[in-house]
Design a protein around this motif. Sequence first.
Motif, PDB file in Angstrom:
ATOM      1  N   TYR A 197       0.832  -1.202   0.000  1.00 18.37           N
ATOM      2  CA  TYR A 197       0.000   0.000   0.000  1.00 18.37           C
ATOM      3  C   TYR A 197       0.870   1.258   0.000  1.00 18.37           C
ATOM      4  N   ILE A 198       0.465   2.241  -0.783  1.00 23.40           N
ATOM      5  CA  ILE A 198       1.237   3.462  -0.992  1.00 23.40           C
ATOM      6  C   ILE A 198       0.629   4.598  -0.178  1.00 23.40           C
ATOM      7  N   PRO A 199       1.370   5.194   0.763  1.00 28.15           N
ATOM      8  CA  PRO A 199       0.841   6.346   1.507  1.00 28.15           C
ATOM      9  C   PRO A 199       0.683   7.546   0.576  1.00 28.15           C
ATOM     10  N   LEU A 200      -0.484   8.164   0.619  1.00 24.65           N
ATOM     11  CA  LEU A 200      -0.754   9.319  -0.226  1.00 24.65           C
ATOM     12  C   LEU A 200      -0.780  10.615   0.568  1.00 24.65           C
ATOM     13  N   LEU A 201      -1.524  10.602   1.659  1.00 28.05           N
ATOM     14  CA  LEU A 201      -1.757  11.806   2.446  1.00 28.05           C
ATOM     15  C   LEU A 201      -1.753  11.482   3.929  1.00 28.05           C
ATOM     16  N   ARG A 202      -1.392  12.442   4.724  1.00 29.14           N
ATOM     17  CA  ARG A 202      -1.544  12.354   6.175  1.00 29.14           C
ATOM     18  C   ARG A 202      -1.908  13.741   6.663  1.00 29.14           C
ATOM     19  N   ASP A 203      -2.334  13.837   7.903  1.00 29.25           N
ATOM     20  CA  ASP A 203      -2.568  15.155   8.479  1.00 29.25           C
ATOM     21  C   ASP A 203      -1.234  15.749   8.901  1.00 29.25           C
ATOM     22  N   SER A 204      -1.130  17.067   8.839  1.00 28.11           N
ATOM     23  CA  SER A 204       0.139  17.718   9.178  1.00 28.11           C
ATOM     24  C   SER A 204       0.491  17.554  10.657  1.00 28.11           C
ATOM     25  N   GLN A 205      -0.530  17.399  11.508  1.00 29.24           N
ATOM     26  CA  GLN A 205      -0.257  17.235  12.929  1.00 29.24           C
ATOM     27  C   GLN A 205       0.207  15.803  13.216  1.00 29.24           C
ATOM     28  N   PRO A 206       1.240  15.639  14.021  1.00 28.60           N
ATOM     29  CA  PRO A 206       1.745  14.288  14.315  1.00 28.60           C
ATOM     30  C   PRO A 206       0.795  13.506  15.204  1.00 28.60           C
ATOM     31  N   LEU A 207       0.996  12.208  15.230  1.00 24.74           N
ATOM     32  CA  LEU A 207       0.232  11.322  16.107  1.00 24.74           C
ATOM     33  C   LEU A 207       0.952  11.224  17.449  1.00 24.74           C
ATOM     34  N   VAL A 208       0.205  11.409  18.526  1.00 20.28           N
ATOM     35  CA  VAL A 208       0.765  11.313  19.876  1.00 20.28           C
ATOM     36  C   VAL A 208      -0.149  10.421  20.707  1.00 20.28           C
ATOM     37  N   GLY A 209       0.397   9.338  21.236  1.00 25.92           N
ATOM     38  CA  GLY A 209      -0.360   8.473  22.122  1.00 25.92           C
ATOM     39  C   GLY A 209      -0.373   9.045  23.529  1.00 25.92           C
ATOM     40  N   VAL A 210      -1.451   8.767  24.268  1.00 26.99           N
ATOM     41  CA  VAL A 210      -1.551   9.269  25.642  1.00 26.99           C
ATOM     42  C   VAL A 210      -2.028   8.166  26.573  1.00 26.99           C
ATOM     43  N   LEU A 211      -1.584   8.247  27.809  1.00 25.10           N
ATOM     44  CA  LEU A 211      -2.056   7.360  28.870  1.00 25.10           C
ATOM     45  C   LEU A 211      -2.860   8.223  29.834  1.00 25.10           C
ATOM     46  N   LEU A 212      -4.104   7.808  30.084  1.00 21.60           N
ATOM     47  CA  LEU A 212      -5.036   8.597  30.873  1.00 21.60           C
ATOM     48  C   LEU A 212      -5.411   7.891  32.174  1.00 21.60           C
TER      49      LEU A 212
ATOM     50  N   SER B 179       1.248  10.885  11.358  1.00 26.00           N
ATOM     51  CA  SER B 179      -0.126  10.509  11.653  1.00 26.00           C
ATOM     52  C   SER B 179      -0.693   9.484  10.669  1.00 26.00           C
ATOM     53  N   HIS B 180      -1.937   9.067  10.943  1.00 23.48           N
ATOM     54  CA  HIS B 180      -2.636   8.090  10.106  1.00 23.48           C
ATOM     55  C   HIS B 180      -2.679   8.567   8.649  1.00 23.48           C
ATOM     56  N   PRO B 181      -2.256   7.729   7.720  1.00 27.45           N
ATOM     57  CA  PRO B 181      -2.321   8.127   6.306  1.00 27.45           C
ATOM     58  C   PRO B 181      -3.513   7.532   5.573  1.00 27.45           C
ATOM     59  N   ILE B 182      -3.827   8.142   4.466  1.00 24.39           N
ATOM     60  CA  ILE B 182      -4.707   7.527   3.471  1.00 24.39           C
ATOM     61  C   ILE B 182      -3.784   6.858   2.468  1.00 24.39           C
ATOM     62  N   VAL B 183      -4.003   5.574   2.235  1.00 22.79           N
ATOM     63  CA  VAL B 183      -3.116   4.794   1.375  1.00 22.79           C
ATOM     64  C   VAL B 183      -3.898   4.249   0.183  1.00 22.79           C
ATOM     65  N   ALA B 184      -3.160   3.878  -0.846  1.00 22.08           N
ATOM     66  CA  ALA B 184      -3.764   3.292  -2.043  1.00 22.08           C
ATOM     67  C   ALA B 184      -3.039   2.010  -2.398  1.00 22.08           C
ATOM     68  N   HIS B 185      -3.805   1.015  -2.858  1.00 25.07           N
ATOM     69  CA  HIS B 185      -3.192  -0.225  -3.326  1.00 25.07           C
ATOM     70  C   HIS B 185      -2.476   0.056  -4.644  1.00 25.07           C
ATOM     71  N   PRO B 186      -1.335  -0.605  -4.895  1.00 22.96           N
ATOM     72  CA  PRO B 186      -0.592  -0.373  -6.145  1.00 22.96           C
ATOM     73  C   PRO B 186      -1.393  -0.650  -7.416  1.00 22.96           C
ATOM     74  N   ARG B 187      -2.461  -1.450  -7.316  1.00 24.92           N
ATOM     75  CA  ARG B 187      -3.254  -1.734  -8.518  1.00 24.92           C
ATOM     76  C   ARG B 187      -4.044  -0.515  -8.990  1.00 24.92           C
ATOM     77  N   VAL B 188      -4.247   0.463  -8.095  1.00 26.84           N
ATOM     78  CA  VAL B 188      -4.972   1.672  -8.478  1.00 26.84           C
ATOM     79  C   VAL B 188      -4.077   2.499  -9.400  1.00 26.84           C
ATOM     80  N   PRO B 189      -4.543   2.865 -10.596  1.00 23.03           N
ATOM     81  CA  PRO B 189      -3.721   3.644 -11.520  1.00 23.03           C
ATOM     82  C   PRO B 189      -3.222   4.938 -10.888  1.00 23.03           C
ATOM     83  N   SER B 190      -2.026   5.328 -11.254  1.00 24.91           N
ATOM     84  CA  SER B 190      -1.410   6.518 -10.650  1.00 24.91           C
ATOM     85  C   SER B 190      -2.245   7.767 -10.882  1.00 24.91           C
TER      86      SER B 190
END
Length: 280
Positions: free
Chosen positions: A101-116, A212-223
């Motif tokens: 799977y090819i990463p296409l986009l992510r949010d500009s803000q990083p992912l941060v895990g928290v313990l509550l 952060s979490h990306p939106i990905v595409a399978h390689p079979r999807v045309p560029s």
Amino acid sequence: MHTLLLQGLGGFCVALTLTTSSWAGSPVKYTISVVPQFSPARLHQEWIPLVQRISRDTGIELELKLLASFAKFEAELMKGTADFAYVNPYHVVMTKSRQGYIPLLRDSQPLVGVLLVRRESVFKSVYDLNGQTIAFPAPNAFGASLYLRALLVEKQGLKFTPRYLGTHPNVFRHLARNDVAAGGSVVSAFNDETPEVREQLRIIYKTPEVASHPIVAHPRVPSKVRDAISQAFLALAKDAAGRALLKDIRFPDPVLTAYEKDYLPLETLKLQKYDVPEKN
């Protein structure tokens, strides 16, 4: 034609079919799946308007598929079922050799895990939780569980009993009821919770930032299709209605991404020993 299908596929599946102008004369339909951080009903409500907008803006026919179980989602992802998917960072690493799977986009803000913990809890530091029961959404939820559990063991030296509750809201509510000593989540999910719940909890530990979490595409999807979908997401940030759609899915500032730049570093974390297989 606009058709909405609700059906069971070994769990809960939602399919939204949008018939729009065909892409380059082709009747091909592409699927998009979403990691089940929240209930299918909530994801359905949040994602369908965005999928409609992307389909309308690009003329590409999309089908939204939601699975209630994290395990079912991962199983389908490893089989390469979805053409596009919104995944956690470690999913990109997991699927690289199997599906690529090819990463296409992510949010500009990083992912941060928290313990509550509960606000009035006697637990003042992460070390006070040694020997306690800690709730997590799912074993392989990256920032809220997989990465967080690895850090608690490897860096903090904790011994604890994990309890997996399926979604972030489940973790918050069990913690608010004092059913568990602490709970794992991520900053974006915690900030998205209701004030009534947030006010009962406090953060005692944060993970280092990762992409952060990306939106990905399978390689079979045309560029050209991948590029069109990427540009449509980026364009949403340019108008008020589009920004509202992005905010609803916790993806307010999409930027282009690439595996080598953003996700290759995760390979060095060697999290395989904390990867817990789930039953479908």
